[in-house]
Design a protein around this motif. Structure first.
Motif, PDB file in Angstrom:
ATOM      1  N   GLY A  15       0.812  -1.212   0.000  1.00  0.00           N
ATOM      2  CA  GLY A  15       0.000   0.000   0.000  1.00  0.00           C
ATOM      3  C   GLY A  15       0.845   1.261   0.000  1.00  0.00           C
ATOM      4  N   MET A  16       1.905   1.274   0.811  1.00  0.00           N
ATOM      5  CA  MET A  16       2.784   2.452   0.865  1.00  0.00           C
ATOM      6  C   MET A  16       3.530   2.642  -0.455  1.00  0.00           C
ATOM      7  SD  MET A  16       4.190   2.523   4.819  1.00  0.00           S
ATOM      8  CE  MET A  16       5.196   1.071   4.615  1.00  0.00           C
ATOM      9  N   LYS A  93      -6.235  -5.409  -5.765  1.00  0.00           N
ATOM     10  CA  LYS A  93      -6.693  -4.055  -5.453  1.00  0.00           C
ATOM     11  C   LYS A  93      -6.280  -3.733  -4.022  1.00  0.00           C
ATOM     12  CE  LYS A  93     -10.721  -1.095  -5.226  1.00  0.00           C
ATOM     13  NZ  LYS A  93     -12.176  -0.986  -5.385  1.00  0.00           N
ATOM     14  N   THR A  94      -5.634  -2.613  -3.836  1.00  0.00           N
ATOM     15  CA  THR A  94      -5.180  -2.208  -2.517  1.00  0.00           C
ATOM     16  C   THR A  94      -5.873  -0.913  -2.138  1.00  0.00           C
ATOM     17  OG1 THR A  94      -3.037  -3.179  -3.020  1.00  0.00           O
ATOM     18  CG2 THR A  94      -3.131  -1.717  -1.119  1.00  0.00           C
ATOM     19  N   THR A  95      -6.499  -0.882  -0.950  1.00  0.00           N
ATOM     20  CA  THR A  95      -7.190   0.308  -0.466  1.00  0.00           C
ATOM     21  C   THR A  95      -6.744   0.608   0.955  1.00  0.00           C
ATOM     22  OG1 THR A  95      -9.030  -1.033   0.329  1.00  0.00           O
ATOM     23  CG2 THR A  95      -9.233  -0.115  -1.882  1.00  0.00           C
ATOM     24  N   THR A  96      -6.931   1.840   1.384  1.00  0.00           N
ATOM     25  CA  THR A  96      -6.633   2.183   2.767  1.00  0.00           C
ATOM     26  C   THR A  96      -7.726   1.662   3.674  1.00  0.00           C
ATOM     27  OG1 THR A  96      -7.731   4.314   2.532  1.00  0.00           O
ATOM     28  CG2 THR A  96      -5.358   4.272   2.140  1.00  0.00           C
TER      29      THR A  96
END
Length: 97
Positions: A15-16, A93-96
Motif C-alpha cells: 500500500g505504501m 486491489k489495494t485500499t486504505t
C-alpha cells in the motif's frame, strides 16, 4: 505464494509503495504537461537536463467505434459474440483501511 504466507507487513508495504508511485506519477505527469504545453505553444520540442533529455512527440491515433460500425452494417450482438475472445484477468486491489 500461499495466502497465509503473506504477512500484514507486506500488505502495508504494498500500500505504501503504491501510494508513493501515485505521488511520483502525479509529479511526472505535471512535468510532462508543462513540456507539452510549452511545445504546443510554439516552444522547444527537446529539453535537456544534466542526465536526461525529454523530447515532445506529437502523433495521431485512430480508433474504430465498433459499436457504431456493427450497428451500421447490421451485425447483431450474437454475431459479434461469436468473434469475441474472453480472457481471464487477475489483479490485486489495494485500499486504505
Amino acid at each position: 505464494m500461499i495466502a497465509n504466507e503473506i504477512g500484514l507487513n507486506q500488505v502495508d508495504e504494498l500500500g505504501m509503495l503504491l501510494a508513493q508511485i501515485a505521488d511520483l506519477t502525479a509529479k511526472a505527469d505535471a512535468i510532462k504537461d508543462g513540456i507539452k504545453d510549452a511545445a504546443t505553444a510554439g516552444g522547444a520540442k527537446v529539453y535537456e537536463g544534466a542526465m536526461f533529455k525529454a523530447t515532445f512527440i506529437e502523433s495521431n491515433r485512430s480508433t474504430v467505434d465498433y459499436k457504431k460500425l456493427c450497428a451500421d452494417i447490421g451485425v447483431t450482438a450474437e454475431q459479434l459474440a461469436e468473434y469475441t475472445k474472453v480472457t481471464a484477468v487477475f489483479s490485486v486491489k489495494t485500499t486504505t483501511r
